[in-house]
Design a protein around this motif. Structure first.
Motif, PDB file in Angstrom:
ATOM      1  N   GLU A   8       0.810  -1.219   0.000  1.00  0.00           N
ATOM      2  CA  GLU A   8       0.000   0.000   0.000  1.00  0.00           C
ATOM      3  C   GLU A   8       0.842   1.266   0.000  1.00  0.00           C
ATOM      4  O   GLU A   8       0.462   2.276  -0.574  1.00  0.00           O
ATOM      5  CB  GLU A   8      -0.864   0.029   1.268  1.00  0.00           C
ATOM      6  N   THR A   9       1.964   1.228   0.680  1.00  0.00           N
ATOM      7  CA  THR A   9       2.786   2.430   0.834  1.00  0.00           C
ATOM      8  C   THR A   9       3.663   2.731  -0.376  1.00  0.00           C
ATOM      9  O   THR A   9       4.239   3.805  -0.453  1.00  0.00           O
ATOM     10  CB  THR A   9       3.697   2.312   2.063  1.00  0.00           C
ATOM     11  N   HIS A  10       3.776   1.819  -1.308  1.00  0.00           N
ATOM     12  CA  HIS A  10       4.685   2.030  -2.439  1.00  0.00           C
ATOM     13  C   HIS A  10       4.359   3.278  -3.257  1.00  0.00           C
ATOM     14  O   HIS A  10       5.294   4.009  -3.620  1.00  0.00           O
ATOM     15  CB  HIS A  10       4.770   0.779  -3.307  1.00  0.00           C
ATOM     16  N   PRO A  11       3.086   3.588  -3.552  1.00  0.00           N
ATOM     17  CA  PRO A  11       2.822   4.837  -4.271  1.00  0.00           C
ATOM     18  C   PRO A  11       3.293   6.072  -3.490  1.00  0.00           C
ATOM     19  O   PRO A  11       3.825   7.018  -4.082  1.00  0.00           O
ATOM     20  CB  PRO A  11       1.298   4.840  -4.444  1.00  0.00           C
ATOM     21  N   GLU A  12       3.144   6.053  -2.176  1.00  0.00           N
ATOM     22  CA  GLU A  12       3.621   7.166  -1.340  1.00  0.00           C
ATOM     23  C   GLU A  12       5.144   7.266  -1.412  1.00  0.00           C
ATOM     24  O   GLU A  12       5.704   8.362  -1.501  1.00  0.00           O
ATOM     25  CB  GLU A  12       3.181   6.935   0.110  1.00  0.00           C
ATOM     26  N   ILE A  13       5.802   6.136  -1.407  1.00  0.00           N
ATOM     27  CA  ILE A  13       7.266   6.111  -1.483  1.00  0.00           C
ATOM     28  C   ILE A  13       7.725   6.663  -2.834  1.00  0.00           C
ATOM     29  O   ILE A  13       8.657   7.463  -2.901  1.00  0.00           O
ATOM     30  CB  ILE A  13       7.804   4.686  -1.239  1.00  0.00           C
ATOM     31  N   ARG A  16       7.456  10.412  -2.825  1.00  0.00           N
ATOM     32  CA  ARG A  16       8.549  11.032  -2.073  1.00  0.00           C
ATOM     33  C   ARG A  16       9.846  11.029  -2.872  1.00  0.00           C
ATOM     34  O   ARG A  16      10.584  12.003  -2.889  1.00  0.00           O
ATOM     35  CB  ARG A  16       8.791  10.297  -0.753  1.00  0.00           C
ATOM     36  N   LEU A  17      10.126   9.906  -3.517  1.00  0.00           N
ATOM     37  CA  LEU A  17      11.368   9.804  -4.285  1.00  0.00           C
ATOM     38  C   LEU A  17      11.354  10.716  -5.502  1.00  0.00           C
ATOM     39  O   LEU A  17      12.389  11.290  -5.865  1.00  0.00           O
ATOM     40  CB  LEU A  17      11.625   8.351  -4.683  1.00  0.00           C
ATOM     41  N   LYS A  18      10.210  10.870  -6.131  1.00  0.00           N
ATOM     42  CA  LYS A  18      10.119  11.797  -7.265  1.00  0.00           C
ATOM     43  C   LYS A  18      10.310  13.233  -6.798  1.00  0.00           C
ATOM     44  O   LYS A  18      10.935  14.037  -7.489  1.00  0.00           O
ATOM     45  CB  LYS A  18       8.791  11.622  -7.997  1.00  0.00           C
ATOM     46  N   ALA A  46      16.592  18.915   2.018  1.00  0.00           N
ATOM     47  CA  ALA A  46      15.272  18.463   1.567  1.00  0.00           C
ATOM     48  C   ALA A  46      15.375  17.118   0.849  1.00  0.00           C
ATOM     49  O   ALA A  46      14.539  16.233   1.054  1.00  0.00           O
ATOM     50  CB  ALA A  46      14.636  19.510   0.657  1.00  0.00           C
ATOM     51  N   VAL A  47      16.402  16.956   0.031  1.00  0.00           N
ATOM     52  CA  VAL A  47      16.630  15.685  -0.669  1.00  0.00           C
ATOM     53  C   VAL A  47      16.868  14.577   0.345  1.00  0.00           C
ATOM     54  O   VAL A  47      16.267  13.502   0.276  1.00  0.00           O
ATOM     55  CB  VAL A  47      17.832  15.778  -1.639  1.00  0.00           C
ATOM     56  N   ILE A  51      14.441  11.241   0.964  1.00  0.00           N
ATOM     57  CA  ILE A  51      14.962   9.887   0.764  1.00  0.00           C
ATOM     58  C   ILE A  51      14.935   9.114   2.076  1.00  0.00           C
ATOM     59  O   ILE A  51      14.546   7.943   2.113  1.00  0.00           O
ATOM     60  CB  ILE A  51      16.388   9.922   0.169  1.00  0.00           C
ATOM     61  N   GLY A  52      15.313   9.757   3.158  1.00  0.00           N
ATOM     62  CA  GLY A  52      15.285   9.103   4.471  1.00  0.00           C
ATOM     63  C   GLY A  52      13.886   8.661   4.858  1.00  0.00           C
ATOM     64  O   GLY A  52      13.689   7.549   5.369  1.00  0.00           O
ATOM     65  N   GLN A  53      12.906   9.505   4.602  1.00  0.00           N
ATOM     66  CA  GLN A  53      11.520   9.151   4.932  1.00  0.00           C
ATOM     67  C   GLN A  53      11.023   8.022   4.038  1.00  0.00           C
ATOM     68  O   GLN A  53      10.311   7.133   4.495  1.00  0.00           O
ATOM     69  CB  GLN A  53      10.607  10.374   4.816  1.00  0.00           C
ATOM     70  N   ALA A  54      11.407   8.034   2.776  1.00  0.00           N
ATOM     71  CA  ALA A  54      11.029   6.948   1.870  1.00  0.00           C
ATOM     72  C   ALA A  54      11.620   5.627   2.355  1.00  0.00           C
ATOM     73  O   ALA A  54      10.935   4.597   2.381  1.00  0.00           O
ATOM     74  CB  ALA A  54      11.503   7.253   0.447  1.00  0.00           C
ATOM     75  N   LYS A  55      12.872   5.658   2.765  1.00  0.00           N
ATOM     76  CA  LYS A  55      13.539   4.449   3.261  1.00  0.00           C
ATOM     77  C   LYS A  55      12.860   3.949   4.535  1.00  0.00           C
ATOM     78  O   LYS A  55      12.568   2.758   4.671  1.00  0.00           O
ATOM     79  CB  LYS A  55      15.020   4.732   3.532  1.00  0.00           C
TER      80      LYS A  55
END
Length: 92
Positions: A8-13, A16-18, A46-47, A51-55
């Protein structure tokens, strides 16, 4: 061939990465344009945060779903260590 592995979280990730990708492009442009180091550092921050939040989201999602699938059902006493492990990873 690897199996399709989505949560479920993959679209959110991905979102964030984009966003991080856009910030990173801005950083490169800022450096090439000779912008102030403080401005560049703010964009790099910010980058890094994105990335940290995505991870973190990816790892917690993995623990919440994949680890439970491997371990399977456990008695409450046996489950405690796994639940504590999942909880402590929130502080990474």
């Amino acid at each position: 061939m690897a199996e399709d592995h989505r949560h479920e979280t993959h679209p959110e990730i991905v979102k964030r990465l984009k966003r991080a990708e856009g910030h990173l492009r801005s950083v490169v442009e800022m450096i090439e344009a000779g912008r102030a180091c403080l401005d560049i550092a703010q964009q790099l921050h910010a980058v890094e945060k994105a990335i940290g939040q995505a991870k973190k989201t990816l790892i917690q999602d993995h623990l919440d779903h994949c680890l439970d699938d491997v371990v399977g059902p456990l008695a409450r006493g046996q489950r405690r260590a796994i639940d504590e492990f999942k909880e402590i990873t929130k502080y990474l």
